[in-house]
Design a protein around this motif. Structure first.
Motif, PDB file in Angstrom:
ATOM      1  N   HIS A  46       6.409   4.348  -3.132  1.00 47.59           N
ATOM      2  CA  HIS A  46       5.038   4.268  -2.659  1.00 47.59           C
ATOM      3  C   HIS A  46       4.322   5.378  -3.194  1.00 47.59           C
ATOM      4  CE1 HIS A  46       6.550   1.280   0.162  1.00 47.59           C
ATOM      5  NE2 HIS A  46       7.464   2.122   0.480  1.00 47.59           N
ATOM      6  N   ARG A  48       1.191   7.569  -4.997  1.00 47.39           N
ATOM      7  CA  ARG A  48      -0.166   7.613  -4.615  1.00 47.39           C
ATOM      8  C   ARG A  48      -1.114   7.586  -5.842  1.00 47.39           C
ATOM      9  NH1 ARG A  48      -1.054  13.070  -1.292  1.00 47.39           N
ATOM     10  NH2 ARG A  48      -3.356  12.420  -1.407  1.00 47.39           N
ATOM     11  N   ASP A  71       6.397  10.461  -6.373  1.00 49.85           N
ATOM     12  CA  ASP A  71       5.201  10.936  -6.077  1.00 49.85           C
ATOM     13  C   ASP A  71       4.383   9.831  -7.048  1.00 49.85           C
ATOM     14  OD1 ASP A  71       5.553  12.776  -4.032  1.00 49.85           O
ATOM     15  OD2 ASP A  71       5.455  14.473  -5.392  1.00 49.85           O
ATOM     16  N   VAL A 107      -1.559   1.890  -5.975  1.00 55.45           N
ATOM     17  CA  VAL A 107      -1.876   3.343  -6.202  1.00 55.45           C
ATOM     18  C   VAL A 107      -3.274   3.581  -5.976  1.00 55.45           C
ATOM     19  CG1 VAL A 107      -0.088   3.699  -7.783  1.00 55.45           C
ATOM     20  CG2 VAL A 107      -2.383   3.102  -8.792  1.00 55.45           C
ATOM     21  N   ALA A 108      -3.796   4.666  -5.303  1.00 51.89           N
ATOM     22  CA  ALA A 108      -5.031   5.318  -5.152  1.00 51.89           C
ATOM     23  C   ALA A 108      -5.706   5.758  -6.196  1.00 51.89           C
ATOM     24  CB  ALA A 108      -5.057   6.091  -3.882  1.00 51.89           C
TER      25      ALA A 108
END
Length: 222
Positions: A46, A48, A71, A107-108
């Motif tokens: 997961h 970011r 990460d 992803v942001a």
């Protein structure tokens, strides 16, 4: 003709220094964080952010951003380039990774990282300037890949005539071209409209370690 299933593999054993380094990593970093790796294995990833950086061995975006396992979703290719949205082409290694990061991993942030003294950028400059004719050959994988940056070369050449300065400017122009190409992907544009994704560009000086970040308002690296 020999059937491919009967062909012998020519891969040999891993070099000793790589096996030794893995053994050290496993005995130290992995063992100290075994529970975290177990969680990653069972719950999936997961991240970011996705980072698109160069294959250059001197640039380690994971280390540079102090990332831990899980990460960052990292893609490395020649010159940190992203092609434009072109679904009719045959191979889509970079495009597939971007789609997976945006559409599946959600992803942001998507970060393109360029760097100083980039061999791929220098090759693009030489090819487009006519001093590397071997790269214009249709059989050159490098040439066909770095041709993505030809529009950037033309923009830089229009304002900078000195070759060394032009190459340096092209390193940062490559980041801008990749970000523009990212926006051409419908799923990227949609995620941005929904406020679910932001794009970022930066360039790092290998010798000083200094990071320059793209200001989207001015188009300058600061």
């Amino acid at each position: 003709m020999t059937d491919s299933t009967d062909a012998k593999l020519h891969a040999t054993a891993l070099p000793a220094y790589l096996r030794e380094r893995h053994a050290f990593w496993h005995a130290t970093r992995f063992s100290e964080n075994r529970a975290w790796y177990q969680r990653l294995a069972h719950t999936g990833q997961h991240p970011r952010a996705m980072v698109i950086s160069c294959c250059d061995s001197r640039v380690d975006s994971v280390q540079m951003f102090g990332a831990e396992p899980g990460d960052l979703f990292v893609l490395r290719n020649v010159a940190s380039l992203v092609p434009p949205h072109s679904p009719d082409l045959s191979f889509h290694g970079t495009s597939a990774a971007v789609e997976y990061a945006v559409s599946v991993l959600k992803v942001a942030h998507l970060v393109v990282v360029g760097h100083s003294n980039c061999g791929g950028i220098s090759a693009c400059h030489d090819m487009c300037a006519g001093s590397a004719p071997q790269l214009t050959d249709g059989s050159s994988y490098i040439g066909r890949w770095i041709d993505i940056l030809r529009p950037g070369f033309e923009r830089v050449s229009a304002r900078i005539k000195e070759p060394k300065a032009r190459v340096a400017a092209l390193e940062k122009e490559g980041v801008i071209v990749s970000i523009r190409n990212l926006i051409s992907f419908p799923f990227v544009a949609e995620a941005m409209r929904e406020g679910e994704l932001t794009l970022h560009g930066c360039w790092i000086d290998i010798g000083s370690g200094e990071l320059h970040v793209l200001d989207h308002a001015t188009g300058e690296f600061v």
